[in-house]
Design an enzyme around this catalytic site. Structure first.
Site, PDB file in Angstrom:
ATOM      1  N   GLY A 114      75.115  89.341  75.409  1.00 25.15           N
ATOM      2  CA  GLY A 114      74.750  90.283  76.458  1.00 25.15           C
ATOM      3  C   GLY A 114      73.891  89.744  77.586  1.00 25.15           C
ATOM      4  O   GLY A 114      74.090  90.095  78.755  1.00 25.15           O
ATOM      5  N   ARG A 159      65.143  95.396  72.699  1.00 25.38           N
ATOM      6  CA  ARG A 159      66.103  94.613  73.483  1.00 25.38           C
ATOM      7  C   ARG A 159      67.368  95.443  73.794  1.00 25.38           C
ATOM      8  O   ARG A 159      67.902  96.130  72.937  1.00 25.38           O
ATOM      9  CB  ARG A 159      66.479  93.354  72.702  1.00 25.38           C
ATOM     10  CG  ARG A 159      67.535  92.465  73.388  1.00 25.38           C
ATOM     11  CD  ARG A 159      68.921  92.758  72.891  1.00 25.38           C
ATOM     12  NE  ARG A 159      69.904  91.831  73.446  1.00 25.38           N
ATOM     13  CZ  ARG A 159      71.213  91.993  73.344  1.00 25.38           C
ATOM     14  NH1 ARG A 159      71.709  93.041  72.717  1.00 25.38           N
ATOM     15  NH2 ARG A 159      72.037  91.113  73.871  1.00 25.38           N
ATOM     16  N   THR A 214      81.190  94.473  69.271  1.00 27.63           N
ATOM     17  CA  THR A 214      81.209  95.628  70.177  1.00 27.63           C
ATOM     18  C   THR A 214      82.627  96.169  70.345  1.00 27.63           C
ATOM     19  O   THR A 214      83.587  95.399  70.260  1.00 27.63           O
ATOM     20  CB  THR A 214      80.669  95.166  71.550  1.00 27.63           C
ATOM     21  OG1 THR A 214      79.286  94.863  71.388  1.00 27.63           O
ATOM     22  CG2 THR A 214      80.831  96.208  72.626  1.00 27.63           C
ATOM     23  N   GLY A 258      71.219  95.059  75.572  1.00 22.71           N
ATOM     24  CA  GLY A 258      72.205  94.083  76.046  1.00 22.71           C
ATOM     25  C   GLY A 258      72.986  94.593  77.246  1.00 22.71           C
ATOM     26  O   GLY A 258      72.537  95.489  77.969  1.00 22.71           O
ATOM     27  N   ASP A 259      74.162  94.046  77.418  1.00 21.74           N
ATOM     28  CA  ASP A 259      74.983  94.388  78.584  1.00 21.74           C
ATOM     29  C   ASP A 259      75.788  95.675  78.408  1.00 21.74           C
ATOM     30  O   ASP A 259      76.164  96.314  79.396  1.00 21.74           O
ATOM     31  CB  ASP A 259      75.981  93.252  78.872  1.00 21.74           C
ATOM     32  CG  ASP A 259      76.915  93.037  77.686  1.00 21.74           C
ATOM     33  OD1 ASP A 259      76.418  92.977  76.535  1.00 21.74           O
ATOM     34  OD2 ASP A 259      78.133  92.951  77.894  1.00 21.74           O
ATOM     35  N   THR A 261      82.489  92.211  75.941  1.00 15.66           N
ATOM     36  CA  THR A 261      81.831  91.943  74.658  1.00 15.66           C
ATOM     37  C   THR A 261      81.406  90.490  74.618  1.00 15.66           C
ATOM     38  O   THR A 261      82.146  89.610  75.042  1.00 15.66           O
ATOM     39  CB  THR A 261      82.743  92.247  73.452  1.00 15.66           C
ATOM     40  OG1 THR A 261      82.023  91.877  72.261  1.00 15.66           O
ATOM     41  CG2 THR A 261      84.067  91.515  73.494  1.00 15.66           C
ATOM     42  N   GLY A 262      80.184  90.258  74.150  1.00 10.77           N
ATOM     43  CA  GLY A 262      79.720  88.879  74.091  1.00 10.77           C
ATOM     44  C   GLY A 262      78.212  88.823  74.099  1.00 10.77           C
ATOM     45  O   GLY A 262      77.542  89.820  73.823  1.00 10.77           O
TER      46      GLY A 262
HETATM   47  N1  ASP Z   1      77.414  92.469  74.182  1.00 11.58           N
HETATM   48  C1  ASP Z   1      76.692  93.010  73.075  1.00 11.58           C
HETATM   49  C2  ASP Z   1      75.205  92.822  73.308  1.00 11.58           C
HETATM   50  O1  ASP Z   1      74.813  91.799  73.820  1.00 11.58           O
HETATM   51  C3  ASP Z   1      77.050  92.386  71.786  1.00 11.58           C
HETATM   52  C4  ASP Z   1      78.510  92.435  71.458  1.00 11.58           C
HETATM   53  O2  ASP Z   1      79.363  92.316  72.336  1.00 11.58           O
HETATM   54  O3  ASP Z   1      78.822  92.577  70.275  1.00 11.58           O
HETATM   55  O4  ASP Z   1      74.447  93.680  72.928  1.00 11.58           O
END
Ligand code: ASP
Length: 352
Positions: free
Chosen positions: A272, A246, A218, A248-249, A269-270
């Site tokens: 989610g 789905r 991300t 994410g965050d 980022t992480g």
């Molecule tokens: N946070 C993002 C998600 O869960 C993924 C990412 O950070 O690459 O969709």
């Protein structure tokens, strides 16, 4: 008698310690401006190890991060808004296949690309977000349009695309988001999961079987302009092999993105699901607002303590109203860069 003296001594030592803490806290509250303007970005966190990286790849990431942050920095230096700086900086990363955002978005289980993004301004607490977009070239631009040109905060799927068309944003054929590298990552995960479906590790069946070692690509940016306004934005393709729409965050205000001129701006980022449950971005701001924590203390507590205890992996970039900046992550690495008002540039990938 001896006991009484000890008691009195202990009392005064205690009072002494207390007042020192109070002094530290209040000196932070009145901290002078570190930077009149500043900008900080990430291009994803995860198991990014030097031993798995070629010099060429490392250079490519460093160059793209530098190119992106310099665009935003120039806007701020010339008196532009943090909003403009964040959009333009993120767009450079969205257009690069290196990151899991825009062009380089990861694939869903159905072999499509569904993009999410969000944006927030700290002065008004206005925000915009989009989820599950399949044909809009710049999801961050669309998130901003939702904020400026609609009565809503979040649009999704087909409706978001119709809105984008109506507002004249660039629409692309979904094949624009095809990259061989991301497609092969999906195939690898699917093949691995096939052999693991006998096991009842449900999470492994949906995402990367080895999600703890995943790379999250991300992109995000937080900027403070010369007028003291903070803006933050995040853009992503989500997680490889995601299903069932789905989300994410990244498009969730308070999880993936948050900005408040009173405190700070954050982009995450992480993994989610954990960032949503922890309300990562808002929690950092709340700890600063209600507990008078510094940016460093708040980001460290949320990522290294709260998120980690829950089992979540990833990181944030954050910047406060005084121009202090923080990179915080609990993974092996995070693509990241920052620039202050003196033009000092920091570009890093690994832990140190
Ligand atoms: N946070 C993002 C998600 O869960 C993924 C990412 O950070 O690459 O969709």
């Amino acid at each position: 008698m001896k006991n009484t003296i000890y008691l009195i001594l202990t009392f005064f030592i205690f009072i002494g310690c207390k007042s020192e803490t109070a002094t530290n806290t209040s000196s932070e509250k009145t901290a002078t401006q570190t930077n009149n303007f500043a900008i900080i970005i990430h291009g994803g966190a995860g198991t990014i190890l030097k031993k798995n990286m070629t010099d060429e790849k490392e250079k490519a990431y460093q160059q793209k991060l530098t190119e992106a942050i310099k665009i935003g920095h120039t806007i701020l230096k010339n008196g532009g808004t943090s909003q403009e700086a964040v959009i333009k900086t993120i767009q450079v990363m969205e257009e690069s296949p290196l990151f899991n955002a825009g062009k380089g978005a990861v694939f869903t289980h159905e072999e499509t690309n569904e993009l999410d993004a969000s944006f927030m301004v700290g002065k008004t607490l206005n925000a915009g977000a989009v989820a599950g977009v399949t044909n809009v070239k710049s999801p961050i631009e669309l998130a901003v349009k939702v904020m400026t040109d609609s009565d809503h905060v979040m649009l999704s799927g087909k409706g978001a695309s119709i809105f984008a068309k109506e507002k004249g944003l660039e629409i692309v054929d979904p094949t624009y988001f095809y990259t061989e590298k991301r497609f092969q990552s999906l195939q690898r995960i699917k093949n691995r999961n096939k052999t693991q479906l006998d096991h009842d590790d449900k999470k492994a069946a949906f995402y990367d079987a080895d999600i703890k070692n995943a790379k999250f690509g991300t992109v995000g940016c937080v900027a403070l302009d010369k007028n003291g306004n903070i803006a933050a934005g995040t853009s992503t393709g989500g997680m490889t092999n995601k299903r069932w729409g789905r989300i994410g965050d990244a498009p969730i205000i308070g999880s993936g993105t948050y900005a408040n001129n009173k405190t700070c701006g954050v982009s995450s980022t992480g993994w989610g699901e954990y960032f949503i449950r922890s309300q990562v971005a808002y929690d950092i701001s709340a700890q600063m607002e209600y507990q008078q924590k510094s940016l460093k203390e708040a980001t460290a507590d949320v990522i290294q303590n709260k998120l980690t205890k829950l089992g979540g992996t990833g990181g944030v970039v954050a910047l406060d109203k005084n121009g202090n900046m923080a990179f915080e992550f609990n993974t092996a690495g995070m693509y990241r860069a920052s620039m202050n008002d003196k033009g000092d540039l920091v570009v890093k990938i690994y832990k140190e």
